[in-house]
Write a protein that holds these residues in place. Structure first.
Motif, PDB file in Angstrom:
ATOM      1  N   THR A   1      64.758  36.203 -34.900  1.00 39.03           N
ATOM      2  CA  THR A   1      65.396  37.679 -34.364  1.00 39.03           C
ATOM      3  C   THR A   1      65.442  37.635 -33.009  1.00 39.03           C
TER       4      THR A   1
ATOM      5  N   LYS B   1      55.972  37.124 -33.816  1.00 30.31           N
ATOM      6  CA  LYS B   1      56.795  37.198 -34.994  1.00 30.31           C
ATOM      7  C   LYS B   1      58.324  37.055 -35.121  1.00 30.31           C
ATOM      8  N   GLU B   2      58.847  37.816 -34.079  1.00 25.48           N
ATOM      9  CA  GLU B   2      60.166  37.709 -33.412  1.00 25.48           C
ATOM     10  C   GLU B   2      60.434  36.330 -33.419  1.00 25.48           C
TER      11      GLU B   2
ATOM     12  N   ARG C   1      55.596  50.245 -42.465  1.00 28.11           N
ATOM     13  CA  ARG C   1      55.986  49.846 -43.718  1.00 28.11           C
ATOM     14  C   ARG C   1      54.991  48.477 -44.179  1.00 28.11           C
TER      15      ARG C   1
ATOM     16  N   GLN D   1      61.758  53.026 -32.259  1.00 24.65           N
ATOM     17  CA  GLN D   1      61.688  53.111 -33.527  1.00 24.65           C
ATOM     18  C   GLN D   1      61.660  52.161 -34.557  1.00 24.65           C
ATOM     19  N   LYS D   2      62.136  51.060 -34.266  1.00 22.94           N
ATOM     20  CA  LYS D   2      62.170  49.685 -35.137  1.00 22.94           C
ATOM     21  C   LYS D   2      60.803  49.288 -35.131  1.00 22.94           C
TER      22      LYS D   2
ATOM     23  N   ILE E   1      66.178  53.321 -30.185  1.00 24.53           N
ATOM     24  CA  ILE E   1      66.247  52.769 -31.591  1.00 24.53           C
ATOM     25  C   ILE E   1      65.340  51.666 -31.658  1.00 24.53           C
ATOM     26  N   PHE E   2      65.209  50.844 -30.498  1.00 27.35           N
ATOM     27  CA  PHE E   2      64.489  49.643 -30.718  1.00 27.35           C
ATOM     28  C   PHE E   2      62.910  49.824 -30.645  1.00 27.35           C
TER      29      PHE E   2
ATOM     30  N   ASP F   1      61.713  43.554 -43.050  1.00 30.03           N
ATOM     31  CA  ASP F   1      61.257  44.760 -43.527  1.00 30.03           C
ATOM     32  C   ASP F   1      61.996  46.175 -43.165  1.00 30.03           C
TER      33      ASP F   1
ATOM     34  N   SER G   1      68.807  35.654 -38.927  1.00 33.57           N
ATOM     35  CA  SER G   1      67.927  36.457 -38.235  1.00 33.57           C
ATOM     36  C   SER G   1      67.964  37.808 -38.276  1.00 33.57           C
TER      37      SER G   1
ATOM     38  N   PHE H   1      58.648  51.387 -37.605  1.00 34.28           N
ATOM     39  CA  PHE H   1      59.099  50.994 -38.884  1.00 34.28           C
ATOM     40  C   PHE H   1      58.261  49.867 -39.301  1.00 34.28           C
ATOM     41  N   HIS H   2      58.342  48.726 -38.378  1.00 27.63           N
ATOM     42  CA  HIS H   2      57.257  47.558 -38.707  1.00 27.63           C
ATOM     43  C   HIS H   2      56.034  47.978 -39.218  1.00 27.63           C
TER      44      HIS H   2
ATOM     45  N   LEU I   1      60.683  34.557 -36.730  1.00 27.53           N
ATOM     46  CA  LEU I   1      61.631  34.801 -37.653  1.00 27.53           C
ATOM     47  C   LEU I   1      63.205  34.401 -37.068  1.00 27.53           C
TER      48      LEU I   1
END
Lengths: 368, 308, 243
Positions: free
Chosen positions: A203, A197-198, A17, A9-10, A6-7, B90, B86, A13-14, A201
C-alpha cells in the motif's frame, strides 16, 4: 486537511480492528506496572532471623522486639551455642543472624560502645546487603529512642536515615522506569511496525504515487500512537498512585510535560527505524533489541548506572530513557521543580530534535 | 504530446540488469501492453514511470513531465495499480475507496461517474472487509481506487495475474471503456492471449524489448512456415516430430503441436519438405488420425520466435 | 485402477457451501485438469484431497486411503507443488532436493545419487550449488516439480504451476508432466491457461462449488459446440451466481 483527517482515521481503524494490537497497546502496560510493582520486587519481606544473645538484657530484648514488629523480619529463634551458627545457615532456615556482645546494655550505657554483629548469607550479596541495611536502620532507630530516655548528654548517633524512600519500597524506583519502558515500547515499536506493514502490503507504493506529502503520511501514522501513549501514561500513573501507593510528590503538569517530551523522542526513534527496514519482523526485532533492551539494562531501571563498567556508563548517557527516568524520579518522587531537571529536559529536547530531523530527512519519497 | 516517452532507460539491482536501455513511446488514449514473463523487467519499468524508482540512466516522461524532476506533478495525475492488490485488508470496500479518494483530494461522489461501471459490481459488498473479497472483486476495487481521481495515464502492473479467464475478460472490457473516456493505459501481463486486446504491444524479455508494434503487424511479420499437427498420440507425437530433420522447432499448443520448418527444407529453397511426406513418416512411426495443416501464427508463436 | 475417488464430497464454512457434493474419479497415470473461476471451490476441494482439510460430508480416497481417517497415509503418497510456494529461495538447489528427500523419508545414502541423477536428467548439473533465488522462474518451476515427485509419489497435485512463466518454459514444464504421467504418476493440475487444459486427458470445470462438466477436452468442445477450451470455460463460468 480532509486528506490528513481521513488518513489519520484509517490508522485508528487499523488499531481498533485488531484485537491483539489493542491488547498489546492497552493491557500490556497495566500488566507490566503490576508485575514490576508487586512481582519483580527488589525488596525483602519476611526475612527469618535468629539471635545469639549471651547478655539477655533490657537493650538486647528491646532491639529484638523492635525487629520482630517490623514487617521485614520474622524471628526464627535463639541460638544457644556459637557452634550452631554455621549449621543453621546451611539449613537455609534464616537470612540473618544478630549477634550481641556480652554485657550489651552495660557497655552501651557506660561506654556508649556496644557491639552488634550482623551476619547474613552472602551467596546473594544484593539481598544480604539489603537485609543488613534494614537491620542496621532498626538498631540505629532503637538506639536513638534509648538515648532520648537515658538523658546522656553526648552521644554519637549513627544516622543512616534513607532519603525519599524511608521504607526502601522498590515500587518508588520502578514506576518511572516502567513508564519509560511502556512509552518506548508503544511509540517506537508500534510506529515502526505499522509503517513496515504498509511497505510489506504494497500500500505504501500506492500512497507514495499520490499527491499526499510524505510529512503528512508520517504525522498521521504517529498521531494514534501519541494519543494512546497519553492514555497509557495516565493509566500507569493512576495505578502507581492508587494501587502501588507511590505518591506523586512533585508538580503533575511538569511530570506530563517531561513525559510528552520523551514520547516525542520515542516516536522519532520509531520513525527512524521504519525508514531503515522493509518488513514488520525486522522492525519488531530492531525495536526490541535496539530500544527495549537498552531501556531495561542500561537506563538505571534494573541496575544502577554507577556500578557499570565505565564504557557502559558512557553508553548509558545515550539512552533517552536514562534521562527520562532520572527526571521522573526527581519530579514524581523527590518533588523537585523545573530548575532541577533542566539538564534532562535539555538533553531530551536535543535528542528529539536530532532524531526527528534525521528520520524526516531519511523518509524516502521513492521505494529505495 | 505523447503520453509516455522512454529513452534508453537502464536500471540494475546489484549485478542484475533489470532494464538494458529500452525506448518506446505511448500515444494519448491508447492501450499499450507490455507483455513478457516474470523477471523480464516489467515491474521495474512501471516503478520508474510512476516515480517510485530512479533509473541509472536514460530519460522518461509521463504526460510531458520528467519522472525525476517533476515527480510531484506526475503523482497528481496518474493512477497506479501495483502487482499485488494494494488494499487495506482490514478496512471495508467503501473505506478503502474513501481513503484513496481523499489522498488525491477528491471525493467518491465527485468522480463516481468514472468508476460507476466497475464499482457497481462490488457496491453490494461495500461493508465487507477488503481482505474477505474474492480475487476478481479485489481487482475491481483496486482499479476503482486507482481511477477515483480521474488520472490522465493509468499504470496497471499485471492486473490479471492469477485471475481466472472470465474475470480477465471482464477486466479487459472495463479497460476498453476507460480508453474511450480518453484515459491512456499502460498495462503489463504475462498472458500472451491478452495482446490482441491492446492497441500496441511491446514484447519484453530480459530487460529488452523484442518488438514494439500493433499485434496485427507483429503477427504479419512472422516469417516462418508454421504448421499445426495432431495425431492420436500427442505426447509421442511431440518426441517424434523433434526427430524429423526438416523440423526446426516443435512445441505443444493446446490441442495441437506447432511446428516450424527449417528454411533450407522448404520447396522454394530447393528442399524436399512436404506435408504429405511428414504425414507418411509419422504414419510409419505408428501414428493414426494424423492431421497437419498450415496455420497463422499467434502472439505466443511470435514471442517464442523472437525470444530465441 | 482408480487412484482418486470422490463421492459426494462437501465442505461447508458456516452458511457457505464451498464445495457442493462433488463426485469424480481419476485413473492411474491420468493428467486430470481441475478448472474453475476464482472462488469456485477448487482450492478447498484440493485441500480436502491432500488431507489438509476435513470434509463436512461425503467420502474420498486418494491412493486407496481415506482422506478423512488416513490423512497421514495420504500425505505420504502424494506430491504437492504450488505457484506461491515451491522451493526455499535461500537454499541451494541440492539442499532443497535433500530437504524434500528427507521429509519424505528417502534413505540418507540414496538421496545423494538420486539428486545427481535428477540434475543430470534435467541438464541442471552446473546449477547444483546455485541459490534457488538466482535461477530464472522457468527453471525454478521445473525444479519444483521435480522436487514434488522426487519421492516418486503415486499422485502429484499442481496448483497453478505455470503462472507468469515464459511461453517456451511453460511448454518445457508440460513436457515434464507428460514424462511423469508416462511413468505412471497421476497428475492433478489447476491452471488459468486454457491452452493447458487441452493437454489434459480429462478436464473438470467447477462452478459455484459443483462440478458442471467433466470429460476429455475433445468431447467437451463437442458438447458445448466450442472452438476451444476457452469458450467452453466461458460458457460454464458465466453461469456462476455467487460473487
Amino acid at each position: 486537511m480532509r486528506q490528513f483527517l481521513i488518513f489519520t482515521q484509517k490508522e485508528f481503524f487499523h488499531i481498533f480492528r485488531d484485537r491483539w494490537t489493542m491488547m498489546m497497546l492497552l493491557a500490556l502496560p497495566i500488566a507490566m506496572i503490576i508485575l514490576f510493582g508487586f512481582g519483580i520486587t527488589t525488596e525483602i519481606k519476611n526475612t527469618r532471623f535468629a539471635i545469639y544473645d549471651p547478655s539477655r538484657d533490657v537493650a538486647t530484648q528491646g532491639i529484638v522486639n523492635t525487629m520482630e514488629k517490623n514487617e521485614y523480619f520474622t524471628l526464627e529463634g535463639y541460638v544457644e551455642n556459637p557452634d550452631q551458627i554455621e549449621t543453621i545457615f546451611k539449613e537455609g532456615k534464616i537470612g540473618l543472624l544478630v549477634v550481641f556482645s556480652e554485657g550489651f546494655y552495660e557497655n552501651l550505657v557506660h561506654t556508649g560502645d556496644a557491639q552488634v554483629q550482623l551476619i547474613a548469607d552472602g551467596t546473594d550479596p544484593n539481598t544480604a546487603s539489603t537485609i543488613t541495611n534494614y537491620a542496621t536502620n532498626i538498631i540505629a532507630g532503637y538506639q536513638l529512642e534509648l538515648l532520648k530516655i537515658g538523658e546522656i548528654p553526648f552521644q554519637i548517633t549513627p544516622e543512616v536515615k534513607l532519603l525519599y524512600n524511608p521504607t526502601m519500597k522498590s515500587a518508588y524506583n520502578i514506576v518511572p522506569g516502567v513508564i519509560g519502558m511502556v512509552l518506548m515500547l508503544i511509540c517506537a515499536m508500534m510506529t515502526s511496525v505499522s509503517m513496515a506493514k504498509e511497505k510489506e502490503l504494497g500500500t505504501m507504493e500506492v500512497i507514495l504515487v499520490s499527491p499526499m506529502p510524505p510529512i503528512l503520511i508520517v504525522i498521521s501514522k504517529v498521531i494514534p500512537y501519541f494519543v494512546i501513549s497519553i492514555v497509557n501514561l495516565m493509566n500507569v500513573l493512576a495505578l502507581a498512585v492508587f494501587v502501588l501507593e507511590v505518591p506523586i510528590v512533585g508538580n503533575f503538569f511538569l511530570l506530563v510535560f517531561v513525559s510528552l517530551l520523551f514520547i516525542f523522542v520515542a516516536l522519532a526513534l520509531g520513525l527512524l527505524i521504519s525508514t531503515m527496514v522493509e518488513t514488520q519482523l525486522v522492525a519488531l526485532l530492531l525495536s526490541v533489541v535496539g530500544l527495549l533492551m537498552p531501556v531495561i539494562m542500561l537506563s538505571g531501571l534494573m541496575f544502577p548506572i554507577e556500578n557499570m563498567p565505565i564504557i557502559l556508563q558512557y553508553v548509558a548517557q545515550l539512552i533517552p530513557a536514562k534521562w527520562y527516568i532520572t527526571a521522573m524520579r526527581d519530579v514524581m518522587i523527590k518533588g523537585l521543580g523545573f530548575t532541577s531537571i533542566i539538564k534532562e529536559v535539555a538533553v531530551l529536547s536535543i535528542m528529539a530534535l536530532v532524531l526527528i530531523t534525521i528520520s524526516l530527512k531519511k523518509f524516502k519519497i521513492r521505494l529505495e | 504530446m505523447k503520453a509516455v516517452i522512454v529513452q534508453e532507460l537502464e536500471r540494475s539491482y546489484d549485478k542484475v540488469e533489470a532494464l538494458k536501455g529500452i525506448s518506446f513511446e505511448v500515444d494519448q488514449g491508447e492501450i499499450f501492453g507490455i507483455i513478457g514473463p516474470d523477471g523480464a523487467g516489467k515491474t521495474t519499468l512501471f516503478r520508474i514511470l510512476t516515480t517510485l524508482l530512479l533509473a541509472d540512466s536514460g530519460f522518461a516522461s509521463v504526460d510531458g513531465n520528467e519522472v525525476v524532476k517533476d515527480y510531484k506533478s506526475i503523482r497528481k495525475k496518474i493512477g497506479y495499480m501495483p502487482g499485488r492488490f494494494s488494499l487495506y485488508q482490514d478496512l471495508t470496500v467503501e473505506e478503502n475507496l474513501k481513503i484513496f479518494a481523499s489522498i488525491f483530494k477528491t471525493t467518491i461522489e465527485e468522480n463516481y461517474h468514472l468508476i460507476k461501471d466497475i464499482y457497481q459490481q462490488i457496491e453490494p459488498f461495500k461493508k465487507r472487509k477488503a481482505g474477505a473479497l474474492s480475487g476478481g472483486m479485489k481487482q475491481k476495487l483496486a482499479l476503482s481506487c486507482a481511477l477515483i481521481h480521474k488520472p490522465v495515464v493509468l499504470f496497471l502492473d499485471e492486473p490479471t495475474t492469477g485471475v481466472d479467464p472470465v474475470s480477465r475478460k471482464e477486466f479487459w472490457d472495463m479497460l476498453d471503456k476507460l480508453k474511450h473516456q480518453g484515459i491512456t493505459i499502460l498495462v503489463s501481463t504475462p498472458y500472451m492471449d491478452e495482446a490482441s486486446l491492446c492497441n500496441r504491444i511491446g514484447l519484453i524479455q530480459d530487460g529488452n524489448f523484442l518488438k514494439i508494434d500493433t499485434p496485427e503487424n507483429i503477427i504479419n511479420q512472422y516469417e516462418n512456415v508454421l504448421l499445426a499437427a495432431q495425431s492420436n498420440q500427442m505426447s509421442k507425437l511431440l518426441k517424434d516430430l523433434r526427430t524429423e530433420e526438416d523440423i526446426n522447432t516443435c512445441f505443444a499448443f493446446g490441442d495441437s503441436h506447432h511446428i516450424t520448418i527449417k528454411k533450407e527444407s522448404l520447396a522454394e529453397n530447393g528442399g524436399n519438405f512436404s506435408i504429405d511426406k511428414l504425414t507418411m513418416d509419422l504414419s510409419n512411426k505408428g501414428h493414426k488420425d494424423i492431421h497437419i495443416e498450415p496455420i497463422k501464427a499467434g502472439i505466443e508463436d511470435c514471442f517464442m520466435e523472437l525470444a530465441k | 485402477m482408480k487412484v482418486i475417488e470422490s463421492e459426494n464430497l462437501t465442505k461447508r464454512f458456516g452458511q457457505f457451501t464451498a464445495v457442493d457434493n462433488i463426485s469424480f474419479a481419476v485413473e492411474k497415470g491420468e493428467i486430470f485438469g481441475f478448472l474453475g473461476a476464482n472462488g469456485a471451490g477448487k482450492t478447498t476441494a484440493m485441500r480436502m484431497l491432500c488431507g489438509l482439510s476435513k470434509p463436512t460430508s461425503g467420502k474420498g480416497t486418494v491412493s486407496g486411503f481415506d482422506i478423512e481417517k488416513q490423512s497421514e497415509e495420504v500425505k505420504k503418497n502424494i506430491g504437492y507443488m504450488s505457484q506461491k510456494f515451491a522451493l526455499y529461495e535461500d537454499l541451494k538447489v541440492w539442499e532443497n532436493l535433500r530437504l524434500y528427500g528427507g521429509i519424505y523419508g528417502i534413505e540418507k545414502k540414496a538421496i545423494g545419487p538420486k539428486i545427481d541423477a535428477l540434475l543430470h536428467q534435467l541438464g541442471f548439473e552446473s546449477e547444483k550449488n546455485t541459490m534457488v533465488k538466482s535461477l530464472p522462474l522457468g527453471w525454478k518451476q521445473k525444479l519444483a516439480f521435480s522436487a514434488a515427485i522426487f519421492h516418486e509419489p503415486k499422485i502429484v497435485f499442481l496448483d497453478e504451476p505455470t503462472g507468469g512463466v515464459d511461453p517456451a518454459a511453460r511448454r518445457q514444464f508440460w513436457e515434464l508432466i507428460y514424462d511423469a504421467s508416462d511413468r505412471g504418476i497421476t497428475v492433478f493440475v489447476t491452471t488459468h491457461y486454457m491452452d493447458e487444459a487441452e493437454y489434459c486427458n480429462r478436464v473438470s470445470i467447477m462452478v459455484d462449488g459443483r462440478i458442471e462438466a467433466l470429460d476429455s477436452p475433445k468431447n467437451l468442445k463437442k458438447q458445448f459446440e466450442a472452438e476451444n477450451m476457452d469458450h467452453v470455460f466461458h460458457q460454464l463460468a458465466r453461469r456462476a451466481k455467487r460473487n
